[in-house]
Design a protein around this motif. Structure first.
Motif, short mmCIF file in Angstrom:
data_model
loop_
_atom_site.label_atom_id
_atom_site.label_comp_id
_atom_site.label_asym_id
_atom_site.label_seq_id
_atom_site.Cartn_x
_atom_site.Cartn_y
_atom_site.Cartn_z
N GLY A 306 29.05 40.21 22.68
CA GLY A 306 28.56 39.00 23.32
C GLY A 306 29.66 37.98 23.54
N PHE A 307 29.48 37.19 24.53
CA PHE A 307 30.40 36.12 24.93
C PHE A 307 31.80 36.69 25.10
CE2 PHE A 307 32.61 31.93 24.08
CZ PHE A 307 32.30 31.42 25.32
N LYS A 308 32.80 36.13 24.35
CA LYS A 308 34.19 36.56 24.59
C LYS A 308 34.43 37.99 24.11
CE LYS A 308 36.20 31.97 24.60
NZ LYS A 308 36.92 30.95 23.82
N ASP A 309 33.59 38.46 23.19
CA ASP A 309 33.69 39.84 22.74
C ASP A 309 32.85 40.70 23.70
OD1 ASP A 309 33.59 42.30 21.56
OD2 ASP A 309 32.39 41.65 19.84
N VAL A 310 33.53 41.28 24.70
CA VAL A 310 32.77 42.00 25.74
C VAL A 310 32.42 43.41 25.30
CG1 VAL A 310 33.82 40.65 27.59
CG2 VAL A 310 34.84 42.86 26.94
N GLY A 311 32.93 43.84 24.15
CA GLY A 311 32.74 45.22 23.74
C GLY A 311 33.67 46.11 24.53
N THR A 312 33.26 47.33 24.79
CA THR A 312 34.10 48.20 25.58
C THR A 312 33.88 47.91 27.07
OG1 THR A 312 34.76 50.47 25.95
CG2 THR A 312 32.42 50.08 25.63
N LEU A 316 33.76 51.65 35.43
CA LEU A 316 33.49 50.92 36.67
C LEU A 316 33.71 49.41 36.50
CD1 LEU A 316 30.27 52.87 37.66
CD2 LEU A 316 32.54 53.09 38.70
N GLY A 317 34.27 49.01 35.37
CA GLY A 317 34.57 47.60 35.15
C GLY A 317 33.44 46.82 34.50
N ASN A 318 32.35 47.48 34.23
CA ASN A 318 31.23 46.80 33.58
C ASN A 318 31.50 46.62 32.09
OD1 ASN A 318 31.08 49.68 33.90
ND2 ASN A 318 29.13 49.63 32.79
N HIS A 319 30.84 45.61 31.51
CA HIS A 319 31.06 45.30 30.09
C HIS A 319 29.93 45.81 29.21
CE1 HIS A 319 33.84 41.78 31.34
NE2 HIS A 319 34.51 42.90 31.18
N GLU A 320 30.31 46.32 28.08
CA GLU A 320 29.32 46.84 27.13
C GLU A 320 28.32 45.77 26.71
OE1 GLU A 320 30.85 48.08 23.33
OE2 GLU A 320 28.82 48.34 22.54
N LYS A 321 28.80 44.54 26.50
CA LYS A 321 27.91 43.48 26.01
C LYS A 321 26.71 43.30 26.95
CE LYS A 321 30.10 39.57 28.35
NZ LYS A 321 30.54 38.16 28.26
N ASP A 322 26.93 43.50 28.25
CA ASP A 322 25.84 43.31 29.22
C ASP A 322 24.82 44.45 29.15
OD1 ASP A 322 27.04 40.95 30.17
OD2 ASP A 322 28.35 42.12 31.50
N PHE A 323 25.33 45.66 28.99
CA PHE A 323 24.44 46.81 28.83
C PHE A 323 23.58 46.62 27.58
CE2 PHE A 323 23.55 50.83 26.69
CZ PHE A 323 22.85 51.51 27.66
N ASN A 324 24.23 46.27 26.47
CA ASN A 324 23.51 46.11 25.19
C ASN A 324 22.39 45.07 25.32
OD1 ASN A 324 25.46 47.85 24.25
ND2 ASN A 324 26.66 46.26 23.21
N LEU A 325 22.73 43.94 25.96
CA LEU A 325 21.74 42.86 26.08
C LEU A 325 20.60 43.27 27.01
CD1 LEU A 325 20.89 39.97 25.41
CD2 LEU A 325 22.25 39.19 27.36
N SER A 326 20.96 43.94 28.10
CA SER A 326 19.95 44.34 29.08
C SER A 326 18.92 45.28 28.44
CB SER A 326 20.64 45.00 30.27
OG SER A 326 19.69 45.37 31.22
N VAL A 327 19.41 46.26 27.69
CA VAL A 327 18.49 47.20 27.02
C VAL A 327 17.65 46.45 25.97
CG1 VAL A 327 18.37 49.19 25.47
CG2 VAL A 327 19.91 49.24 27.45
N THR A 328 18.31 45.57 25.23
CA THR A 328 17.61 44.81 24.18
C THR A 328 16.47 43.99 24.77
OG1 THR A 328 19.61 44.70 22.85
CG2 THR A 328 17.93 43.05 22.40
N LEU A 329 16.74 43.32 25.88
CA LEU A 329 15.69 42.48 26.49
C LEU A 329 14.56 43.34 27.05
CD1 LEU A 329 17.89 39.74 28.25
CD2 LEU A 329 16.62 39.57 26.10
N LYS A 330 14.90 44.55 27.50
CA LYS A 330 13.85 45.46 27.98
C LYS A 330 12.98 45.93 26.82
CE LYS A 330 15.73 47.34 32.30
NZ LYS A 330 16.58 46.22 32.71
N VAL A 331 13.60 46.19 25.67
CA VAL A 331 12.81 46.55 24.48
C VAL A 331 11.90 45.39 24.11
CG1 VAL A 331 12.90 47.14 22.03
CG2 VAL A 331 14.57 48.15 23.60
N ALA A 332 12.46 44.19 24.12
CA ALA A 332 11.68 43.00 23.77
C ALA A 332 10.48 42.86 24.69
CB ALA A 332 12.56 41.75 23.85
N ASP A 333 10.70 43.14 25.96
CA ASP A 333 9.62 43.05 26.93
C ASP A 333 8.52 44.08 26.63
OD1 ASP A 333 9.14 41.36 29.15
OD2 ASP A 333 9.10 43.16 30.42
#
Ligand code: ZN
Length: 473
Positions: A306-312, A316-333
């Motif tokens: 999260g934030f400055k720690d983008v993970g891997t 394609l240039g995407n950040h791990e932190k975004d994938f992790n959050l996206s899946v987490t919010l889908k689980v929450a939903d």
């Protein structure tokens, strides 16, 4: 390392659970510093507009304040060395040291004495409050005299013109986050927040007098040169944005503003570790029941990095932190309709709680399961692929095994099995904990799939299936 004192928060909220009546009577037991106060006959601790009302006089006198009463105007005056408080029966506005303070509910007359919201008493008299739901008793603890408190690290006090009285070194704020309808402010040192709600547009404003941002603050979340920052409240129906700034320099005051999508009420709790929790509630419907109430399973879901720690970073240039959050919010939903589980997120936006804070959150909530969501990468081996699941403490093995089975089914990737690893969040979690490495962002094929909404939704459903099997729901 910070210590989240969620226990007190829980204790505090227990009494607020399912009392939807206007004035649900509880009991008469009020303790101040361990001593029972004698509550006048005919006075009940009651709930009015979701406020626990307690008799003012016995508490104020117990604290050594002088209490005055003017029958004609219905005015109660409380006086001690530090402050003067004036309250008028049936009137929402109090005057504290000459300034107007709004009460969440007006003082009422009961059996010849006035009762006021417990929250007002704790805020204005600096009391810590807890509630024993079993014994139906309120415990008030008076503030520790300054000389008994642990010394605060020396801090340069900003020198400003004007010749006002020198103030004590400000307490520092280490993080501000919003998740699950709760604003969490982690501070070091004593803070006495004052909260107000504004309309047009709807906002909730939390002022933290005599505070400054800690040197660590900007590492975990946005803070610009002007000592202000903001974040979107992703995934929250109630809050669109969180803003914070050094609102005033002298005395140093941090202001936190939640931009609301609709009017909200709130409850405030604080603990001795410096954690301030403001829980949003729907006006008139009563506060949210505490985490884990009614035998619900407590699940703490941790979107890695999260934030400055983008993970891997994906191929394609995407950040791990975004994938992790996206899946987490889908689980929450998906879990919104699951009544047997209380879900708490370590982050619901692009912020970075420390690893210690994530595990501590689960520990403080006595989580029945802690699941950390990640994506994998080996940059020099672009062919590396597959799904793997980790645990460290042996009590996480069953959770990891069940989660892995469902996760693997959802991803359809290569089975890299369940493994053990000394990851900090696993090591420091007391309860069952697991860490999911869904797939490899360094593998072009997997990265492309993992970016799709379909895949993320499938993984989220797999996580939900796994957790339900583990909880036997
Ligand atoms: Zn990771």
């Amino acid at each position: 390392m910070k210590k989240y004192g969620f226990l007190l928060l829980l204790a505090l909220m227990l009494w607020l659970v399912p009392m939807h009546g206007q004035a649900a009577a509880a009991s008469n037991a009020v303790y101040l510093d361990g001593k029972a106060l004698s509550v006048p006959a005919g006075v009940k601790i009651e709930l009015v507009q979701n406020n626990v009302m307690i008799p003012l006089r016995v508490v104020a006198e117990g604290l050594g304040s002088t209490v005055g009463w003017d029958q004609k105007s219905g005015t109660v005056t409380i006086q001690n060395d530090a402050s003067t408080i004036e309250l008028v029966v049936n009137n929402n506005n109090a005057v504290v040291n000459g300034s107007k303070v709004k009460l969440a509910a007006p003082p009422l007359l009961r059996g010849g004495t006035s009762v006021v919201p417990l929250r007002f008493v704790s805020e204005q008299m600096g009391l810590k409050v807890s509630w024993d739901n079993k014994a139906k008793s309120a415990y008030l603890t008076s503030p520790v005299p300054a000389e008994d408190q642990a010394p605060q690290p020396a801090q340069p006090t900003p020198v400003t013109g004007g010749g006002s009285a020198p103030s004590a070194a400000p307490a520092t704020v280490n993080s501000i986050s919003f998740a699950d309808g709760r604003l969490l402010i982690a501070a070091s040192g004593a803070v006495n927040p004052s909260i107000s709600t504004l309309t047009g547009p709807d906002r909730l404003v939390v002022d933290l007098p005599n505070t400054a941002f800690s040197s660590q603050f900007g590492l975990g979340q946005p803070l610009d040169q002007k000592q202000s920052g903001q974040q979107d409240a992703i995934g929250s129906a109630d809050v669109s944005r969180i803003r914070y700034s050094l609102f005033n320099n002298n005395p140093s005051t941090i202001r936190v503003v939640l931009d609301l999508n609709a009017p909200k009420s709130y409850t405030l709790s604080q603990d001795s570790s410096g954690l301030i929790t403001v829980t949003l509630t729907d006006p008139g419907t009563g506060p949210t029941p505490p985490v884990g109430a009614g035998g619900k399973k407590v699940l703490v879901l941790d979107a890695g990095h999260g934030f400055k720690d983008v993970g891997t970073t994906g191929i394609l240039g995407n950040h791990e932190k975004d994938f992790n959050l996206s899946v987490t919010l889908k689980v929450a939903d998906l879990l919104k309709s699951e009544t047997g589980i209380d879900l708490v997120l370590t982050r619901s936006d692009d912020t970075y709680p420390t690893l210690a804070q994530r595990a501590q959150l689960a520990n403080d909530l006595h989580a029945d399961a802690f699941i950390s969501i990640h994506a994998n990468s080996v940059l020099d081996k672009p062919d590396a692929s597959g799904t793997e699941t980790y645990y460290y403490n042996s009590n996480g093995k069953e959770l990891a095994t069940i989660m892995h089975k469902h996760l693997l089914q959802a991803t359809g990737f290569k089975d890299r099995k369940v493994k053990t690893e000394r990851y900090q969040v696993l090591r420091q979690s007391n309860g069952p904990a697991t860490l999911l490495e869904v797939g490899f962002l360094s593998n072009l094929q997997e990265d492309m799939i993992m970016l799709t909404d379909d895949f993320q939704q499938r993984v989220a459903q797999g996580i939900v299936d796994g957790i339900k099997e583990y909880f036997k729901l």
